[in-house]
Design a protein around this motif. Structure first.
Motif, PDB file in Angstrom:
ATOM      1  N   GLY A 113       0.802  -1.224   0.000  1.00  0.00           N
ATOM      2  CA  GLY A 113       0.000   0.000   0.000  1.00  0.00           C
ATOM      3  C   GLY A 113       0.829   1.265   0.000  1.00  0.00           C
ATOM      4  O   GLY A 113       0.332   2.349   0.310  1.00  0.00           O
ATOM      5  N   MET A 114       2.093   1.144  -0.373  1.00  0.00           N
ATOM      6  CA  MET A 114       2.993   2.288  -0.390  1.00  0.00           C
ATOM      7  C   MET A 114       2.823   3.080  -1.689  1.00  0.00           C
ATOM      8  O   MET A 114       2.255   2.586  -2.655  1.00  0.00           O
ATOM      9  CB  MET A 114       4.435   1.810  -0.212  1.00  0.00           C
ATOM     10  N   VAL A 115       3.314   4.302  -1.701  1.00  0.00           N
ATOM     11  CA  VAL A 115       3.218   5.200  -2.854  1.00  0.00           C
ATOM     12  C   VAL A 115       4.612   5.340  -3.462  1.00  0.00           C
ATOM     13  O   VAL A 115       5.521   5.865  -2.820  1.00  0.00           O
ATOM     14  CB  VAL A 115       2.665   6.580  -2.431  1.00  0.00           C
ATOM     15  N   TRP A 116       4.783   4.871  -4.690  1.00  0.00           N
ATOM     16  CA  TRP A 116       6.098   4.788  -5.339  1.00  0.00           C
ATOM     17  C   TRP A 116       6.518   6.122  -5.963  1.00  0.00           C
ATOM     18  O   TRP A 116       5.739   6.764  -6.656  1.00  0.00           O
ATOM     19  CB  TRP A 116       6.050   3.718  -6.426  1.00  0.00           C
ATOM     20  N   ILE A 117       7.760   6.486  -5.732  1.00  0.00           N
ATOM     21  CA  ILE A 117       8.364   7.678  -6.323  1.00  0.00           C
ATOM     22  C   ILE A 117       9.480   7.215  -7.267  1.00  0.00           C
ATOM     23  O   ILE A 117      10.438   6.576  -6.833  1.00  0.00           O
ATOM     24  CB  ILE A 117       8.959   8.616  -5.236  1.00  0.00           C
ATOM     25  N   GLY A 118       9.349   7.513  -8.533  1.00  0.00           N
ATOM     26  CA  GLY A 118      10.355   7.107  -9.517  1.00  0.00           C
ATOM     27  C   GLY A 118      11.450   8.145  -9.670  1.00  0.00           C
ATOM     28  O   GLY A 118      11.464   9.183  -9.012  1.00  0.00           O
ATOM     29  N   ASN A 119      12.368   7.846 -10.556  1.00  0.00           N
ATOM     30  CA  ASN A 119      13.474   8.739 -10.875  1.00  0.00           C
ATOM     31  C   ASN A 119      12.990   9.774 -11.897  1.00  0.00           C
ATOM     32  O   ASN A 119      12.251   9.435 -12.815  1.00  0.00           O
ATOM     33  CB  ASN A 119      14.623   7.910 -11.467  1.00  0.00           C
ATOM     34  N   SER A 120      13.409  11.006 -11.754  1.00  0.00           N
ATOM     35  CA  SER A 120      12.953  12.056 -12.677  1.00  0.00           C
ATOM     36  C   SER A 120      14.094  12.733 -13.429  1.00  0.00           C
ATOM     37  O   SER A 120      13.880  13.712 -14.129  1.00  0.00           O
ATOM     38  CB  SER A 120      12.164  13.117 -11.912  1.00  0.00           C
ATOM     39  N   GLU A 121      15.299  12.226 -13.290  1.00  0.00           N
ATOM     40  CA  GLU A 121      16.461  12.873 -13.895  1.00  0.00           C
ATOM     41  C   GLU A 121      16.594  12.528 -15.376  1.00  0.00           C
ATOM     42  O   GLU A 121      16.589  11.350 -15.737  1.00  0.00           O
ATOM     43  CB  GLU A 121      17.739  12.495 -13.164  1.00  0.00           C
ATOM     44  N   THR A 122      16.724  13.536 -16.202  1.00  0.00           N
ATOM     45  CA  THR A 122      16.915  13.374 -17.639  1.00  0.00           C
ATOM     46  C   THR A 122      18.364  13.707 -17.969  1.00  0.00           C
ATOM     47  O   THR A 122      18.896  14.715 -17.524  1.00  0.00           O
ATOM     48  CB  THR A 122      15.968  14.304 -18.417  1.00  0.00           C
ATOM     49  N   ARG A 123      18.954  12.856 -18.760  1.00  0.00           N
ATOM     50  CA  ARG A 123      20.383  13.005 -19.050  1.00  0.00           C
ATOM     51  C   ARG A 123      20.642  13.838 -20.293  1.00  0.00           C
ATOM     52  O   ARG A 123      19.733  14.172 -21.043  1.00  0.00           O
ATOM     53  CB  ARG A 123      21.014  11.632 -19.198  1.00  0.00           C
ATOM     54  N   ALA A 124      21.915  14.101 -20.487  1.00  0.00           N
ATOM     55  CA  ALA A 124      22.359  14.748 -21.731  1.00  0.00           C
ATOM     56  C   ALA A 124      22.166  13.745 -22.870  1.00  0.00           C
ATOM     57  O   ALA A 124      22.221  12.549 -22.637  1.00  0.00           O
ATOM     58  CB  ALA A 124      23.825  15.138 -21.604  1.00  0.00           C
ATOM     59  N   PRO A 125      21.890  14.169 -24.079  1.00  0.00           N
ATOM     60  CA  PRO A 125      21.902  15.535 -24.570  1.00  0.00           C
ATOM     61  C   PRO A 125      20.575  16.268 -24.372  1.00  0.00           C
ATOM     62  O   PRO A 125      20.479  17.443 -24.701  1.00  0.00           O
ATOM     63  CB  PRO A 125      22.227  15.376 -26.052  1.00  0.00           C
ATOM     64  N   VAL A 126      19.545  15.601 -23.861  1.00  0.00           N
ATOM     65  CA  VAL A 126      18.266  16.285 -23.651  1.00  0.00           C
ATOM     66  C   VAL A 126      18.466  17.476 -22.713  1.00  0.00           C
ATOM     67  O   VAL A 126      17.983  18.575 -22.979  1.00  0.00           O
ATOM     68  CB  VAL A 126      17.198  15.316 -23.090  1.00  0.00           C
ATOM     69  N   VAL A 127      19.162  17.259 -21.627  1.00  0.00           N
ATOM     70  CA  VAL A 127      19.536  18.333 -20.708  1.00  0.00           C
ATOM     71  C   VAL A 127      21.070  18.385 -20.744  1.00  0.00           C
ATOM     72  O   VAL A 127      21.732  17.587 -20.083  1.00  0.00           O
ATOM     73  CB  VAL A 127      19.012  18.066 -19.279  1.00  0.00           C
TER      74      VAL A 127
END
Length: 178
Positions: A113-127
């Motif tokens: 019943g937990m609430v999952w938090i994913g990764n939000s980091e976008t790599r180069a070359p996008v950023v």
């Protein structure tokens, strides 16, 4: 507002990620192979639990599976319901079937019943300024590949990705507990 990072690490790679997540999120790292009663209480009282283990043969290693089996005793009481959760893993190869290990952690957290938090980091070359960040391109959780040579246990970019994930967890805890 507490963050616990519970981990198993055979060779130090996964522990290095756990330490980076703890640095970013101001959390406490707990080793699943030697959890004391007080540490189980910390997990029960935590706002968020981030789980991590190396990927072995496309799955989780037995010491971490044992942790999951023990923690599952909290399912029927709902002790971990609505806690924030997340996950991370390491493997020898860039693919290394790490997604399967993360999915196993995600399913366990969901069943609790937990609430999952994913990764939000976008790599180069996008950023462009994110050179070395999230090099595996993982969004379900944080992953790292063990360097093939050199004296570093993980790349600086993988450790920075983990630190940023810790920051994300800290920010999520702050929003969730308002």
């Amino acid at each position: 507002m507490t963050l616990c990072i519970v981990t198993y690490s055979a060779d130090g790679h996964t522990r290095a990620m756990a330490d980076s997540i703890a640095t970013g999120g101001k959390g406490q790292v707990l080793d699943v192979t030697k959890l004391s009663d007080a540490e189980w209480q910390s997990l029960d009282q935590a706002s968020a639990i981030v789980m991590g283990a190396p990927t072995y043969m496309g799955g989780l290693p037995s010491p971490f599976v044992q942790f999951i089996e023990t923690a599952a005793s909290r399912w029927d009481t709902g002790q971990w319901r609505d806690k924030l959760a997340g996950g991370f893993t390491t493997a020898m190869h860039p693919a290394g079937d790490k997604l399967n290990a993360l999915i196993s952690l995600f399913v366990f957290a969901s069943q609790m019943g937990m609430v999952w938090i994913g990764n939000s980091e976008t790599r180069a070359p996008v950023v462009p300024e994110n050179e070395g960040i999230n090099t595996d391109g993982s969004w379900v959780g944080v992953t790292a590949s063990v360097p093939k040579s050199g004296d570093k246990i993980l790349t600086d970019g993988d450790l920075e990705t983990a630190r940023r994930y810790g920051l994300r967890m800290r920010e999520a805890i702050t929003r969730w507990e308002k």
